[in-house]
Design an enzyme around this catalytic site. Structure first.
Site, PDB file in Angstrom:
ATOM      1  N   SER A  89       0.803  -1.221   0.000  1.00 12.77           N
ATOM      2  CA  SER A  89       0.000   0.000   0.000  1.00 12.77           C
ATOM      3  C   SER A  89       0.838   1.273   0.000  1.00 12.77           C
ATOM      4  O   SER A  89       0.294   2.365   0.122  1.00 12.77           O
ATOM      5  CB  SER A  89      -0.917   0.011   1.234  1.00 12.77           C
ATOM      6  N   THR A  91       4.243   1.200   1.634  1.00 12.06           N
ATOM      7  CA  THR A  91       5.138   1.130   2.800  1.00 12.06           C
ATOM      8  C   THR A  91       6.552   1.619   2.461  1.00 12.06           C
ATOM      9  O   THR A  91       7.136   2.402   3.223  1.00 12.06           O
ATOM     10  CB  THR A  91       5.247  -0.341   3.281  1.00 12.06           C
ATOM     11  N   THR A  92       7.083   1.128   1.349  1.00  8.63           N
ATOM     12  CA  THR A  92       8.463   1.481   0.965  1.00  8.63           C
ATOM     13  C   THR A  92       8.593   2.996   0.808  1.00  8.63           C
ATOM     14  O   THR A  92       9.546   3.615   1.292  1.00  8.63           O
ATOM     15  CB  THR A  92       8.808   0.795  -0.381  1.00  8.63           C
ATOM     16  N   TRP A  93       7.629   3.573   0.158  1.00  4.65           N
ATOM     17  CA  TRP A  93       7.607   5.025  -0.074  1.00  4.65           C
ATOM     18  C   TRP A  93       7.491   5.776   1.254  1.00  4.65           C
ATOM     19  O   TRP A  93       8.242   6.731   1.513  1.00  4.65           O
ATOM     20  CB  TRP A  93       6.432   5.331  -1.002  1.00  4.65           C
ATOM     21  N   HIS A 148       3.023  -4.180   9.742  1.00  6.72           N
ATOM     22  CA  HIS A 148       1.852  -4.530   8.931  1.00  6.72           C
ATOM     23  C   HIS A 148       0.730  -5.074   9.815  1.00  6.72           C
ATOM     24  O   HIS A 148      -0.316  -5.482   9.314  1.00  6.72           O
ATOM     25  CB  HIS A 148       2.209  -5.615   7.907  1.00  6.72           C
ATOM     26  N   ARG A 170      -4.192   1.951   0.411  1.00  2.00           N
ATOM     27  CA  ARG A 170      -4.192   2.065  -1.048  1.00  2.00           C
ATOM     28  C   ARG A 170      -5.476   1.465  -1.600  1.00  2.00           C
ATOM     29  O   ARG A 170      -6.016   0.506  -1.025  1.00  2.00           O
ATOM     30  CB  ARG A 170      -2.981   1.300  -1.597  1.00  2.00           C
ATOM     31  N   SER A 178      -0.751  -5.390  -7.028  1.00  2.00           N
ATOM     32  CA  SER A 178       0.635  -5.253  -6.581  1.00  2.00           C
ATOM     33  C   SER A 178       1.067  -6.474  -5.758  1.00  2.00           C
ATOM     34  O   SER A 178       2.170  -6.999  -5.928  1.00  2.00           O
ATOM     35  CB  SER A 178       0.768  -3.965  -5.756  1.00  2.00           C
ATOM     36  N   TYR A 236      -2.605   6.415  -0.510  1.00  2.00           N
ATOM     37  CA  TYR A 236      -1.548   6.404  -1.527  1.00  2.00           C
ATOM     38  C   TYR A 236      -1.911   7.334  -2.693  1.00  2.00           C
ATOM     39  O   TYR A 236      -1.077   8.095  -3.181  1.00  2.00           O
ATOM     40  CB  TYR A 236      -1.383   4.956  -2.015  1.00  2.00           C
ATOM     41  N   LYS A 305       5.802  -0.595 -10.647  1.00  2.00           N
ATOM     42  CA  LYS A 305       5.399   0.514 -11.527  1.00  2.00           C
ATOM     43  C   LYS A 305       5.178   1.805 -10.752  1.00  2.00           C
ATOM     44  O   LYS A 305       5.388   2.882 -11.280  1.00  2.00           O
ATOM     45  CB  LYS A 305       4.106   0.156 -12.254  1.00  2.00           C
TER      46      LYS A 305
END
Ligand code: PAP
Length: 341
Positions: A89, A91-93, A148, A170, A178, A236, A305
């Site tokens: 959703s 997380t990395t960002w 999470h 998200r 994803s 998101y 993406k």
């Protein structure tokens, strides 16, 4: 609200509720594993084995063990900030952005540790790192911890000590697509990766890592309405549309507001650009590095993406309508919806 909870509970096998053994066993890794071995199971996604049902959410056994350990031992500090999300959703960002915001007086874009470590290696994941690697929060250390876990399963000390939580959610069709792609990229041993149709069916039934998706989102949504000063609920899609605005809001919420001078010098913009999908996904560490939570995962697996609405390339109209209906049924009455992406 009561209808939904009752409805969910009636669908759960009786064994998913805490057993006497669960309540009275001394807490050791062996007893955690023993409890896990009795939980209801579903195969299918097969990324890390079977999914087990624990405290009304589905999770791989190593995640449940971490959750149990964290619930018993995690001693949250009032200054901790939790970055929570349903997988896939954003997380990395979120990790990259919050890390950059919190450490901006120590590093700039040419010195940030994000150049040498993937975002997932820059801050701990509660249910994995704390349990497996013994990472303990120390006074003065980075206050950021990701998780999470559903809201109801977070260690009690998080709420008791008044920690802040930033939650990112998200749109479910994109989150599902994803997740399906991500799972296919993980090592499967002798198993064949699951087809999109099979995964879709499980996702709709709520059977996915940390699922049901809707319960996860709803738990944090309700909590954010009850305690807006402690829980910031982000989407998101909003973040993609107005990144600058939301990064400023997030910084303020976390207690690290940007000064006017910083804004005028372009600090916010520079963090946003550094953490953009284009920039992060092209850093060497994210092209060739690894993250090793349980099994090694290549950092590039977390960057596919980074677009809103990519579900259109994978789901049929019927699938999309079906997922939209579930979302409306589960979330609509709580005034939670997503842009038509
Ligand atoms: P995780 O739960 O395993 O940590 P998470 O980072 O939440 O994964 O989700 C990965 C998604 O975020 C991917 O979406 P996609 O499959 O639709 O492409 C990934 O591309 C996207 N993502 C990663 N980094 C960024 C970023 N900097 N900006 C926007 N989206 C990003």
């Amino acid at each position: 609200m009561y209808f939904l909870i009752a409805e969910m509970e009636s669908q759960l096998p009786a064994t998913s509720k805490p057993s006497n053994e669960e309540e009275t066993c001394p807490k050791t890794p062996e007893t955690y594993r023993k409890i896990i071995s009795t939980l209801p199971r579903e195969d299918g996604w097969k990324a890390h084995g079977d999914l087990c049902l624990y405290q009304n959410f589905w999770c791989y056994s190593y995640g449940i063990e971490g959750a149990m350990f964290a619930q018993d031992h995690y001693n949250a500090q009032p200054t901790d900030i939790f970055l929570c999300s349903f997988p896939k959703s954003g997380t990395t960002w979120l990790k990259a952005l919050t890390f950059s915001v919190v450490t901006r007086t120590h590093f700039d874009n040419s010195t940030t540790p994000l150049l040498l470590k993937g975002p997932h290696n820059c801050l701990p994941l509660l249910e994995i790192d704390f349990c497996r690697k013994g990472i303990k929060p120390e006074p003065g250390s980075l206050p950021l911890v990701a998780s999470h876990l559903p809201y109801a399963s977070l260690p009690k000390s998080i709420n008791d000590s008044g920690c802040k939580i930033v939650y990112i959610c998200r749109e479910p069709k994109d989150a599902f697509v994803s997740m399906w792609h991500y799972t296919r990229k993980l090592p499967h041993g002798v198993q064949e990766p699951m087809s999109l149709e099979e995964a879709f069916e499980l996702f709709c039934k709520g059977v996915s890592d940390f699922g049901p998706y809707w319960d996860h989102v709803l738990g944090f949504w309700k909590a954010s309405l009850e305690r807006p000063e402690k829980i910031l609920f982000l989407k998101y899609e909003d973040m993609m549309r107005e990144t600058l605005l939301y990064v400023k809001r997030m910084a303020e919420f976390m207690g690290f507001p940007f000064s006017l001078e910083e804004e005028n010098k372009g600090k916010v913009r520079s963090i946003v650009e550094f953490c953009s999908f284009e920039n992060l996904s092209n850093l060497e560490i994210n092209k060739s590095g690894k993250y090793a939570p349980h099994i090694p995962v290549e950092n590039k697996t977390f960057f596919r993406k980074g677009k809103v609405g990519d579900w259109k390339n994978y789901l049929t109209r019927e699938m999309a309508e079906h997922l939209d209906e579930i979302t409306e049924q589960k979330l609509g009455r709580f005034d939670l919806s997503f842009d038509d992406v």
